[in-house]
Design an enzyme around this catalytic site. Structure first.
Site, short mmCIF file in Angstrom:
data_model
loop_
_atom_site.label_atom_id
_atom_site.label_comp_id
_atom_site.label_asym_id
_atom_site.label_seq_id
_atom_site.Cartn_x
_atom_site.Cartn_y
_atom_site.Cartn_z
CE1 TYR A 1 41.57 39.09 34.43
CE2 TYR A 1 41.50 39.25 32.05
CZ TYR A 1 41.12 39.73 33.29
OH TYR A 1 40.29 40.82 33.38
CB THR B 1 43.08 42.77 36.93
OG1 THR B 1 43.79 43.48 37.96
CG2 THR B 1 41.59 42.87 37.19
P1 NDP Z 1 41.81 46.77 38.92
O1 NDP Z 1 42.98 45.84 38.82
O2 NDP Z 1 42.01 48.24 38.77
O3 NDP Z 1 41.03 46.53 40.28
C1 NDP Z 1 40.79 45.26 40.78
C2 NDP Z 1 40.50 45.41 42.24
O4 NDP Z 1 40.31 44.10 42.78
C3 NDP Z 1 41.63 46.08 43.02
O5 NDP Z 1 41.10 47.06 43.87
C4 NDP Z 1 42.21 44.92 43.81
O6 NDP Z 1 42.73 45.30 45.05
C5 NDP Z 1 40.97 44.07 44.01
N1 NDP Z 1 41.33 42.72 44.41
C6 NDP Z 1 42.25 41.90 43.89
N2 NDP Z 1 42.29 40.75 44.59
C7 NDP Z 1 41.39 40.88 45.58
C8 NDP Z 1 40.97 40.05 46.66
N3 NDP Z 1 41.51 38.85 46.86
N4 NDP Z 1 40.00 40.50 47.47
C9 NDP Z 1 39.46 41.72 47.32
N5 NDP Z 1 39.81 42.55 46.34
C10 NDP Z 1 40.77 42.14 45.48
O7 NDP Z 1 40.77 46.23 37.84
P2 NDP Z 1 39.75 47.03 36.93
O8 NDP Z 1 39.00 48.03 37.73
O9 NDP Z 1 40.47 47.46 35.71
O10 NDP Z 1 38.79 45.83 36.52
C11 NDP Z 1 37.43 45.77 36.92
C12 NDP Z 1 36.82 44.57 36.26
O11 NDP Z 1 36.90 44.69 34.83
C13 NDP Z 1 37.46 43.22 36.61
O12 NDP Z 1 36.46 42.26 36.73
C14 NDP Z 1 38.33 42.91 35.40
O13 NDP Z 1 38.52 41.52 35.24
C15 NDP Z 1 37.49 43.51 34.29
N6 NDP Z 1 38.25 43.89 33.10
C16 NDP Z 1 39.37 44.69 33.23
C17 NDP Z 1 40.10 45.04 32.11
C18 NDP Z 1 41.32 45.90 32.21
O14 NDP Z 1 41.91 46.23 31.15
N7 NDP Z 1 41.75 46.32 33.39
C19 NDP Z 1 39.69 44.60 30.75
C20 NDP Z 1 38.47 43.82 30.75
C21 NDP Z 1 37.80 43.48 31.88
P3 NDP Z 1 44.31 45.56 45.19
O15 NDP Z 1 44.60 46.81 44.45
O16 NDP Z 1 44.46 45.66 46.67
O17 NDP Z 1 44.98 44.36 44.61
#
Ligand code: NDP
Length: 304
Positions: free
Chosen positions: A129, A66
Site C-alpha cells: 500500500y 485503502t
Molecule cells: P476510504 O477507503 O474511506 O475511501 C476510498 C474510496 O475509494 C471508496 O469510496 C472506494 O469505493 C473508492 N475506490 C476504491 N477503489 C476504487 C476504484 N477502483 N474506482 C473508484 N473508486 C474506488 O478511504 P479514505 O477516505 O479514508 O481515504 C482517502 C485518501 O486518504 C486515500 O487516498 C487514502 O489512501 C488516504 N489515506 C487514508 C488513511 C486512512 O486511515 N483511511 C490514512 C492516510 C491516507 P468503495 O467503497 O466502493 O470501495
C-alpha cells in the site's frame, strides 16, 4: 468553476462533497457511476478520457485502494488504482491546465525514530500500500500538472466503520482489550481533511506557486492504545454501556499483533509547511474525535 470529485462515498470523499460545494459546480462520482459517468480507477485510460470529456478546472481524487493488508496479496490492483490512475489523471490534468488534488499517507515512510517527518524526509514504505501510494505521488509531481498532494494519517469519519467505533463495540462486549501502543500518530478527521483541502485549494487557485506536497494531520500525538482509551473513557463518562474495566485496556507491542502488511511505528507528520503556507491551524486530535463520538453516539453539545 467545474470540479470533478472522485471517490465521493469514501470517508474523505463524503466530506469533500460538503466542503467543495461553495467553490463551484462539483461533479461527484464513484466507481458505480452517475448519469452514464463512471469513475473506476482500475481503468486508468478511461479515467483520463473522462477528464478530457468533462474538462474540469480541478480534479479531487479521494478514491484509493485503502485495504492495507489486502494490498499485500493484490499489489497489481493496488498499483493500478493508487499509482497508474493518479498518473493518468495527472497527465490529463497537465494537458488541460487543471489542478489535481491527491491524498497520500504516512505509510510512505519507514517509521523509524521518534521525530515528526516533514515533506523533505526520505521515504521508505514498508508495505505494498505504502509503495503504491508513493508511486502515485511521484507520478503526479513528474507530470508537471499543478497539484496539491496531502499526506495524512489515521483517518476516521462518523460515516462507516472506524477504529473508534470498533473499540466502543468491543469495550461493550469484553472485560479486557489488547491494543497496540508502539505505533504513534495523530488520528485525523475526514472533516478536517476536507475543510483544509477547500481552504488550500482556494489559495492555490489564486497563487499557482503553492502547488506541491503537504503534510496534513491533526495536532498532538497518541498511540492506538491511547486513542482507544480516550474513546472508551469519553463514552464511559457519558453513561454509555462499557464493560471493559478502566485498567482493562492492555497495551501491547506491534509484534504481538502480526498483520500481513508492516506498518510504521512512527507515523508523526510535521505540518509546519501546510500551516505556514496557507495560514491554517491544526486542532488537537481529541477535538475531532470527540465531535465524531458525539455524532456517532447521539450526544448533544459535549464537544469542546
Ligand atoms: P476510504 O477507503 O474511506 O475511501 C476510498 C474510496 O475509494 C471508496 O469510496 C472506494 O469505493 C473508492 N475506490 C476504491 N477503489 C476504487 C476504484 N477502483 N474506482 C473508484 N473508486 C474506488 O478511504 P479514505 O477516505 O479514508 O481515504 C482517502 C485518501 O486518504 C486515500 O487516498 C487514502 O489512501 C488516504 N489515506 C487514508 C488513511 C486512512 O486511515 N483511511 C490514512 C492516510 C491516507 P468503495 O467503497 O466502493 O470501495
Amino acid at each position: 468553476m467545474k470540479l470533478l470529485l472522485l471517490g465521493k462515498n469514501g470517508q474523505v470523499g463524503w466530506e469533500l462533497q460538503r466542503a467543495l460545494a461553495p467553490l463551484g459546480d462539483v461533479i461527484a462520482l464513484d466507481r458505480e457511476g452517475t448519469q452514464g459517468l463512471q469513475a473506476d480507477l482500475s481503468r486508468p485510460d478511461a479515467m483520463a478520457a473522462l477528464v478530457r470529456t468533462l474538462r474540469p478546472e480541478v480534479i479531487v481524487n479521494a478514491a484509493a485502494y485503502t485495504a492495507v493488508d489486502k494490498a499485500e496479496s493484490e499489489p497489481a490492483l493496488a498499483h493500478t488504482i493508487n499509482a497508474a490512475a493518479p498518473q493518468a489523471l495527472a497527465q490529463a490534468a497537465a494537458e488541460l491546465g487543471a489542478w489535481l488534488v491527491q491524498y497520500s499517507t504516512d505509510y510512505v515512510f519507514d517509521g523509524c525514530g521518534s521525530v515528526a517527518r516533514d515533506e523533505s524526509a526520505a521515504t521508505g514504505p514498508l508495505s505494498a500500500y505504502g509503495r503504491t501510494k508513493l508511486e502515485g505521488e511521484q507520478a503526479i509531481v513528474a507530470s508537471g500538472a499543478r497539484h496539491l498532494v496531502f499526506r495524512t494519517s489515521w483517518v476516521y469519519a462518523a460515516r462507516g466503520g472506524n477504529f473508534a467505533r470498533t473499540m466502543l463495540r468491543l469495550a461493550g462486549e469484553r472485560d479486557r482489550l489488547r491494543v497496540i501502543d508502539d505505533q504513534i500518530g495523530a488520528p485525523t478527521g475526514a472533516e478536517l481533511i476536507a475543510d483544509v483541502t477547500a481552504h488550500a485549494l482556494r489559495a492555490a487557485l489564486a497563487q499557482p506557486a503553492l502547488s506541491g506536497l503537504y503534510h496534513l494531520a491533526a495536532a498532538g500525538e497518541t498511540s492506538w492504545h491511547g486513542y482507544a482509551r480516550h474513546v472508551i473513557e469519553w463514552a464511559r463518562a457519558r453513561g454509555h454501556a462499557i464493560k471493559v474495566a478502566p485498567l482493562g485496556v492492555e497495551a501491547i507491542p506491534t509484534s504481538d499483533y502480526p498483520t500481513p502488511a508492516r506498518r510504521p511505528l512512527n507515523s508523526r507528520l510535521d505540518t509546519h509547511k501546510l500551516r505556514t503556507t496557507f495560514g491554517l491551524h491544526m486542532p488537537q486530535w481529541q477535538h475531532g474525535v470527540e465531535r465524531m463520538l458525539s455524532e456517532v453516539l447521539g450526544d448533544k453539545g459535549t464537544s469542546t
